[in-house]
Design an enzyme around this catalytic site. Structure first.
Site, PDB file in Angstrom:
ATOM      1  N   GLY A 134       5.424  14.932  18.806  1.00  0.00           N
ATOM      2  CA  GLY A 134       5.532  14.447  17.445  1.00  0.00           C
ATOM      3  C   GLY A 134       4.796  13.178  17.107  1.00  0.00           C
ATOM      4  N   GLY A 135       4.123  12.564  18.053  1.00  0.00           N
ATOM      5  CA  GLY A 135       3.285  11.417  17.749  1.00  0.00           C
ATOM      6  C   GLY A 135       4.001  10.079  17.776  1.00  0.00           C
ATOM      7  N   HIS A 160      11.880  -7.702 -16.888  1.00  0.00           N
ATOM      8  CA  HIS A 160      12.388  -9.058 -16.682  1.00  0.00           C
ATOM      9  C   HIS A 160      13.888  -8.993 -16.413  1.00  0.00           C
ATOM     10  CE1 HIS A 160      12.825 -13.382 -17.135  1.00  0.00           C
ATOM     11  NE2 HIS A 160      13.880 -13.144 -17.918  1.00  0.00           N
TER      12      HIS A 160
END
Length: 474
Positions: free
Chosen positions: A41-42, A458
């Site tokens: 899976g890396g 804001h």
């Protein structure tokens, strides 16, 4: 010798390569795995981006008592249950890795795919010997080769005794049985910054050892300097230190080196080496395949992800992407390059380029850091006339709520054209706040294009970006 239409090497982002568009082609999928256990899976899933950010969030939670008193809140840190933290995180990740492996091995979607678990080495152009995990060997050839074999932690042999001391790396530190009382981190880049935050927040006495004068030295100078100053408040920071030797003793680890012309010795219970990652081109023995590498060992590719030979010519049908070929070593870069590569393999008559967008990065330390484009020093080196905006968190309302006195955003633009050349942020949610600037740079928008053509909520944190942009539009 078995021949296939496509040989795909590496199970990280490369796991997205097979699909129904290739159903009429035979694929051999060769995966060495990552880490000491060679899991499927890396790096990102198993050893990098995902687990580290799960640890980072846990560290953020543990870190709240540090500043609570400033807000009139009484909190205390009473320690952590390390096995519970570790097992919760990998209890989520390990099944994903295992599920991916089982899908490629058994699902009907992969009828045209042969998965070989082992290490591939070029034996010639488009030909491999695959040393299997069970001890056997397969000989493989293919018409098309896709290389996504990734990278691994660097352990410099020039530091005497470092390898023999068996230090921790980013591959191993997250699965230790217990947290050490003290930890020295050799390195001062992204990996060092993130683990310094994680481990110090969880109660470890952390010492960061940097060869340079500042941490995160590749960042914009203002960011690097500020990060170093802030980190000194929570960790021991040693700069200008050249490590010469490492020894493991009964008490822990001893690092001997030079600082300001004199010998210095640093001791800790454990050592984490975070000196970068090296591409796995040497494990692939790419030269035997006629493939060129740069001075760092990266496979050389063009803007279409086509692999180049020593003379600079394109090797027909050979492609590479991700950490194996990219200096950025970022998951989002690997994913993008894979998408481009995949299109180009399917549509060789309509090649796309992968190098058309600015590449952002984020560092999930404390505080967060994010950057995209040129630093101020890099921009000035171009000779262009610049405008530089510096907006402190303390200058916006939500910054007041945070009681933040050190964080800021920095924008760099061409004074004549308005082109945004770079953005660098250090502070809370930096990796989120930078996204509007990434979009603007990708679409060619100027500060004037985005500062007053939309509402900015804001009193939310994005006002930091709004105010920085306004400095460049007056």
């Amino acid at each position: 010798m078995t021949h296939y239409d496509i040989a795909l090497i590496g199970s990280g982002s490369g796991n997205s390569f097979p699909g129904p568009e290739f159903a009429d082609r035979s694929i051999v999928y060769i995966d060495r795995g990552v880490g000491p256990d060679h899991v499927f899976g890396g790096t990102c899933l198993n050893l990098g981006c995902i687990p580290t950010k799960m640890f980072v969030h846990t560290a953020d939670v543990a870190d709240t008592p540090r500043d609570a008193a400033r807000f009139g809140v009484h909190e205390t840190f009473q320690g952590v249950d390390w096995p519970a933290i570790r097992d919760r995180i990998f209890g989520r990740i390990d099944p994903i890795s295992q599920g991916g492996l089982e899908y490629r091995e058994n699902h009907a979607d992969n009828a045209n795919l042969t998965l070989l678990r082992g290490t591939a080495r070029f034996t010639g152009p488009k030909s491999f010997a695959v040393r299997l995990r069970d001890g056997g060997t397969e000989q493989v050839t293919a018409d098309t080769v896709v290389l996504g074999a990734g990278s691994r932690p660097t352990l410099p042999e020039a530091i005497d005794g470092l390898v023999e001391a068996q230090p921790l790396t980013s591959d191993t530190v997250m699965r230790v049985d217990r947290l050490p009382a003290s930890l020295a981190i050799l390195g001062s880049g992204v990996i060092a910054a993130e683990f310094a935050h994680i481990l110090s927040a969880l109660g470890v006495d952390v010492t960061i050892i940097a060869r340079s004068d500042t941490l995160l030295r590749h960042e914009d100078e203002d960011v690097s300097r500020t990060y170093t100053e802030v980190t000194r408040e929570r960790c021991t920071v040693v700069t200008g230190f050249a490590a010469r030797s490492v020894r493991r003793t009964a008490e822990g680890v001893t690092i001997t080196g030079e600082q300001d012309g004199a010998q210095r010795v640093i001791e800790a219970e454990e050592l984490l080496v975070a000196l970068g990652r090296r591409p796995n081109s040497d494990l692939l023995h790419v030269q035997a395949g006629g493939i060129a590498v740069d001075d760092a060992g990266r496979v050389r590719v063009d803007g279409h992800q086509r692999v180049l030979a020593e003379g600079g010519e394109v090797l027909d049908g050979v492609w590479a992407f991700g950490d194996l070929s990219s200096p950025e070593q970022l998951k989002h870069v690997a994913n993008h390059e894979l998408r481009i590569l995949r299109h180009n393999v399917l549509h060789p008559e309509d090649l796309w380029r992968s190098d058309t967008m600015p590449i952002p990065h984020g560092i999930f330390g404390e505080p967060q850091v994010a950057g995209v484009g040129l630093t101020e020093a890099q921009a000035r080196a171009t000779g262009r006339r610049l405008r530089v905006a510096h907006q402190d968190y303390s200058g916006i309302a939500f910054g007041w709520a945070l009681e933040d006195t050190t964080s800021f955003a920095k924008l760099i633009a061409d004074a004549d054209s308005g082109e945004i050349l770079g953005c660098h942020i250090i502070g809370p949610e930096a990796t989120v706040l930078i996204q509007p600037i990434i979009q603007a740079m990708s679409l060619g928008q100027t500060p004037a294009d985005i500062a007053r053509t939309q509402y900015w909520i804001h009193p939310a944190l994005p006002e930091l970006i709004e105010n920085a942009l306004l400095q460049l539009t007056d």
